[in-house]
Write an enzyme that holds these catalytic residues in place. Structure first.
Site, PDB file in Angstrom:
ATOM      1  N   TYR A 180      68.606 -34.338 -30.686  1.00 12.44           N
ATOM      2  CA  TYR A 180      69.857 -34.447 -31.237  1.00 12.44           C
ATOM      3  C   TYR A 180      69.142 -34.248 -33.347  1.00 12.44           C
ATOM      4  O   TYR A 180      70.010 -34.862 -33.339  1.00 12.44           O
ATOM      5  CB  TYR A 180      70.699 -35.722 -31.157  1.00 12.44           C
ATOM      6  CG  TYR A 180      71.056 -35.789 -29.565  1.00 12.44           C
ATOM      7  CD1 TYR A 180      71.233 -34.740 -28.103  1.00 12.44           C
ATOM      8  CD2 TYR A 180      70.042 -37.122 -29.011  1.00 12.44           C
ATOM      9  CE1 TYR A 180      71.931 -35.147 -27.272  1.00 12.44           C
ATOM     10  CE2 TYR A 180      70.872 -37.338 -27.902  1.00 12.44           C
ATOM     11  CZ  TYR A 180      71.261 -36.208 -26.593  1.00 12.44           C
ATOM     12  OH  TYR A 180      71.450 -36.615 -25.366  1.00 12.44           O
TER      13      TYR A 180
ATOM     14  N   TYR B  22      80.917 -38.528 -21.024  1.00 14.22           N
ATOM     15  CA  TYR B  22      78.961 -38.604 -20.788  1.00 14.22           C
ATOM     16  C   TYR B  22      78.955 -38.300 -19.904  1.00 14.22           C
ATOM     17  O   TYR B  22      78.487 -39.528 -19.045  1.00 14.22           O
ATOM     18  CB  TYR B  22      78.711 -38.706 -21.920  1.00 14.22           C
ATOM     19  CG  TYR B  22      77.340 -38.312 -22.378  1.00 14.22           C
ATOM     20  CD1 TYR B  22      76.786 -37.383 -22.927  1.00 14.22           C
ATOM     21  CD2 TYR B  22      76.652 -39.389 -21.998  1.00 14.22           C
ATOM     22  CE1 TYR B  22      75.576 -37.411 -23.188  1.00 14.22           C
ATOM     23  CE2 TYR B  22      75.301 -39.143 -21.562  1.00 14.22           C
ATOM     24  CZ  TYR B  22      74.713 -37.445 -22.830  1.00 14.22           C
ATOM     25  OH  TYR B  22      73.548 -37.338 -22.348  1.00 14.22           O
TER      26      TYR B  22
ATOM     27  N   ASP C 162      79.594 -41.702 -12.237  1.00 10.40           N
ATOM     28  CA  ASP C 162      78.331 -42.395 -13.421  1.00 10.40           C
ATOM     29  C   ASP C 162      77.732 -44.202 -13.794  1.00 10.40           C
ATOM     30  O   ASP C 162      79.005 -43.903 -14.882  1.00 10.40           O
ATOM     31  CB  ASP C 162      78.414 -41.279 -13.833  1.00 10.40           C
ATOM     32  CG  ASP C 162      77.567 -41.360 -14.562  1.00 10.40           C
ATOM     33  OD1 ASP C 162      76.692 -41.864 -14.874  1.00 10.40           O
ATOM     34  OD2 ASP C 162      77.784 -40.418 -15.505  1.00 10.40           O
TER      35      ASP C 162
ATOM     36  N   LYS D 191      69.183 -45.631 -16.314  1.00 11.62           N
ATOM     37  CA  LYS D 191      69.311 -46.561 -17.230  1.00 11.62           C
ATOM     38  C   LYS D 191      68.444 -47.302 -17.743  1.00 11.62           C
ATOM     39  O   LYS D 191      66.702 -47.843 -17.273  1.00 11.62           O
ATOM     40  CB  LYS D 191      70.744 -46.372 -18.150  1.00 11.62           C
ATOM     41  CG  LYS D 191      70.502 -45.108 -18.918  1.00 11.62           C
ATOM     42  CD  LYS D 191      71.159 -45.641 -20.130  1.00 11.62           C
ATOM     43  CE  LYS D 191      71.112 -43.954 -21.099  1.00 11.62           C
ATOM     44  NZ  LYS D 191      72.338 -43.572 -20.220  1.00 11.62           N
TER      45      LYS D 191
HETATM   46  C1  LIG Z   1      72.709 -41.527 -20.229  1.00 17.11           C
HETATM   47  C2  LIG Z   1      73.352 -41.092 -19.397  1.00 17.11           C
HETATM   48  C3  LIG Z   1      73.418 -40.681 -18.416  1.00 17.11           C
HETATM   49  C4  LIG Z   1      72.213 -38.673 -18.220  1.00 17.11           C
HETATM   50  O1  LIG Z   1      70.886 -40.150 -18.214  1.00 17.11           O
HETATM   51  P1  LIG Z   1      69.298 -39.550 -18.825  1.00 17.11           P
HETATM   52  O2  LIG Z   1      68.224 -40.078 -18.056  1.00 17.11           O
HETATM   53  O3  LIG Z   1      69.456 -39.326 -20.545  1.00 17.11           O
HETATM   54  O4  LIG Z   1      69.233 -38.249 -18.872  1.00 17.11           O
HETATM   55  C5  LIG Z   1      74.406 -39.739 -17.348  1.00 17.11           C
HETATM   56  N1  LIG Z   1      75.156 -40.177 -17.432  1.00 17.11           N
HETATM   57  C6  LIG Z   1      75.816 -41.081 -18.409  1.00 17.11           C
HETATM   58  C7  LIG Z   1      77.515 -43.038 -17.999  1.00 17.11           C
HETATM   59  C8  LIG Z   1      74.757 -41.965 -19.127  1.00 17.11           C
HETATM   60  O5  LIG Z   1      75.081 -43.307 -19.888  1.00 17.11           O
END
Ligand SMILES: *Cc1c(COP(=O)(O)O)cnc(C)c1O
Length: 421
Positions: free
Chosen positions: A14, A142, A236, A265
């Site tokens: 970024y 996101y 997610d 994460k």
């Molecule tokens: C960070 C994140 C992603 C993407 O994960 P990456 O390992 O960076 O590809 C997807 N959804 C959420 C809610 C996130 O915080």
């Protein structure tokens, strides 16, 4: 071209490379500290993009990875299996609510989301239903940086404007916080009855979209409406999973069981790339068939990497043996106490706390470079974005380090708000 290519070959995330301030060089980590090449030691307020929940270099995870490294660092997953993956899948299934029992491993959050979208799409195809090619997603969300994941990110804030032509068109709604918004969501679901394959949501907190929080009732409403309209719900939990919101998973606070759930994460305690997409039995059964073409068509090269699985198993051990959720709660109390006063600072629009997340929103986007410099001057590593400065420390952070983070944010925000106002 005037940039010095001899200095680095790395293309940064970024970042407009032209004129970019050089990144700080990290040489070591320990606990909640990042040690720089120039000898400075920073208190980490964001746990390396929310991954290092146990702090850095936890000896239990390090030992598990070292042991696995000596035995079998990697082996392909097609046609082969291994104990670290078998054990991890069984443990995740046991920890997750309901019959979220079918674990597909991959290597990043974005890919876990791609797999979830693909699962939902192929589930309909396998049931003989075509034309369900869209996903309902929420504004402010996101879900990652790959094409499919980008397509369900916020349509304004996300990268739609640049990549719109490349992305599948999805259906967007506001989170149903009010009766009118609930009606609007219901109506949108009805209007797109024939074309929707799934609904995707970040439960309780929209993270990278601006640390926007919603109460469990809103999540329950979304789950109910998705169910009423016969659509699978994708949760997610890549940001919220593993204690960040005060419970192991955010979904349980609303008492819901999503049909598909994504984790990454903090899955390996911040040590290695690993992600999981977990499906309920009903989703899995749509793929259970004599037809080879009905199989889930995905298989990353480094799927179920044994080192990463060993790290994830060790991380789960720590959730069992150390008081992580109590620590998250203690952080919540301290953040609420420490950041609350900022609410009265002119130029501050909002202060939001949930679990081990504290976010301060400016009324106007501040000068981020200046704000970052102020924070760095106070010896803390905090990365404000947009109009937000936030803390998501390791759940193990000591009281003194947490106080230092809160003091640094409080002072830097007040100074910055005074300049911006
Ligand atoms: C960070 C994140 C992603 C993407 O994960 P990456 O390992 O960076 O590809 C997807 N959804 C959420 C809610 C996130 O915080």
């Amino acid at each position: 071209m005037s940039h010095d290519v001899s200095r680095t070959h790395l293309w940064r995330p970024y970042t407009q490379m032209r004129g970019a301030a050089p990144p700080l060089e990290a040489v070591a980590t320990q606990g909640s500290r990042i040690i720089l090449a120039d000898g400075r030691e920073l208190v980490d307020g964001i746990a390396s993009w929310w991954t290092a929940v146990h702090g850095y270099n936890h000896p239990h995870i390090a030992a598990a990875v070292a042991d696995q490294l000596a035995r079998m660092p990697h082996v392909m997953f097609g046609g082969l299996t291994h104990q670290p993956a078998e054990r991890l899948a069984a443990r995740l299934a046991a920890l997750l609510p309901g019959d979220l029992d079918h674990v597909f491993l991959s290597d990043s959050g974005s890919v876990a989301v791609e797999v979830a979208l693909k699962m939902a799409a192929q589930m309909w195809l396998n049931r003989g239903v075509s034309g369900r090619t869209k996903v309902l997603a929420f504004r402010g969300g996101y879900h990652g940086d790959t094409m499919g994941a980008m397509s369900v990110c916020d349509p304004e804030e996300g990268m739609h404007r640049r990549f719109g032509a490349y992305l599948p068109t999805q259906v967007f709604c506001d989170l149903p916080r009010t009766a009118a918004e609930t009606e609007a969501l219901d109506a949108t679901l009805a209007a797109h009855r024939e074309t929707l394959a799934a609904v995707i949501i970040e439960p309780l907190v929209q993270g990278a979209g601006g640390m926007r929080m919603h109460p469990p009732e809103v999540l329950a409403t979304v789950a109910n409406l998705a169910r009423r309209h016969g659509l699978p719900l994708i949760a997610d939990e890549i940001f919220t999973g593993f204690g960040r919101t005060g419970t192991l998973f955010a979904c349980t606070q609303a008492g819901i069981v999503p049909d598909i759930l994504c984790l990454s994460k903090a899955l390996t305690g911040g040590t290695m790339a690993l992600a999981a997409t977990i499906a309920r039995t009903e989703v899995f059964e749509a793929f259970w068939s004599d037809d080879p073409a009905a199989a889930l068509m995905h298989g990353p090269t480094f799927m179920a990497n044994p080192l990463a699985c060993a790290a994830a198993n060790a991380s789960l051990d720590l959730f069992e043996t150390e008081p992580r959720l109590a620590q998250a709660h203690a952080i919540e109390v301290r953040l609420a106490d420490g950041l609350e006063d900022l609410r009265r600072v002119p130029g501050v629009a909002d202060v939001r706390i949930l679990g081990a997340i504290g976010a301060v929103q400016f009324a106007k986007a501040p000068d981020l470079a200046a704000l970052k410099a102020r924070l760095l001057d106070r010896g803390v590593w905090v990365r404000p974005f947009g109009d937000i400065v936030y803390l998501t420390p390791a759940l193990t952070i000591g009281a003194a380090d947490l106080d230092r983070l809160i003091a640094a944010v409080t002072r830097a925000v007040a100074e910055q708000a005074a300049v911006t106002a």
